[in-house]
Write a protein that holds these residues in place. Structure first.
Motif: not given
Length: 198
Positions: A53-67, A113-127
């Motif tokens: 969210i922080l990165k999306a808001r920053n990009a929207a503020r700089i560009s004046g576009m949805p981010a 058997e104890q080396r479980g892991a997951q890749f995580v991705c969160v996408l945030a879109l702001v108008r």
């Protein structure tokens, strides 16, 4: 349903821009924040969601576009979810090889058997920069951490990430195959549904 013709991507990474544009399709054009600024915002959040969210808001503020912003990383079960949001800086910003070497060292005595892991991705879109209702989409890709690197494709922790459904490491997948099943692909699939593009 929201419709967008252009969205600015809160990343200077040309590879990520190309990958996400391929997943999004040609209905919406993604533009790099690099067209507007070379400055990266400080990622001060304590979670993938906060940083996206922080990165999306920053990009929207700089560009004046949805981010659109992506915050991704590797969460290892044995390490309580680390390196998590610090995945890219796990070895003090020394790069992928150093990050992988540090992870292997930390897990050297941990059984498979104890080396479980997951890749995580969160996408945030702001108008717009002050959007009170960001669209958030999460993708998880479950696997485990290998004892040594394997494969030549991908980047980051891909050579250490075992993909059970393909019986190989993430770095042994073709880019096209990875783009079908990765954490980023899963998050983008949800975003496409939210935007009525699926």
């Amino acid at each position: 349903m929201m419709t967008f013709q252009q969205i600015v991507l809160a990343s200077h990474n040309a590879g990520k821009l190309k990958e996400l544009q391929a997943m999004l399709g040609d209905t919406v054009q993604l533009r790099s924040i690099g067209e507007f600024s070379s400055v990266e915002p400080e990622e001060t959040g304590l979670s993938f969601v906060e940083n996206a969210i922080l990165k999306a808001r920053n990009a929207a503020r700089i560009s004046g576009m949805p981010a659109l912003a992506d915050d991704s990383g590797l969460a290892v079960d044995f390490l309580g979810g680390a390196p998590g949001i610090y995945s890219a800086r796990y070895a003090d910003g020394k790069g992928d090889a150093a990050n992988n070497a540090k992870l292997l060292d930390v897990l050297k005595d941990v059984p498979q058997e104890q080396r479980g892991a997951q890749f995580v991705c969160v996408l945030a879109l702001v108008r717009h920069a002050d959007d009170p209702l960001p669209i958030l989409c999460e993708g998880l890709w479950h696997g485990r951490i290998l004892s040594e690197a394997s494969g030549e494709h991908g980047f980051g922790y891909d050579p250490l990430f075992w993909v059970p459904e393909r019986n190989c490491s993430s770095a042994e997948l073709s880019p096209a195959d990875k783009n079908q099943i990765s954490h980023r692909a899963r998050a983008m699939s949800l975003l496409r549904q939210r935007l009525g593009l699926a």
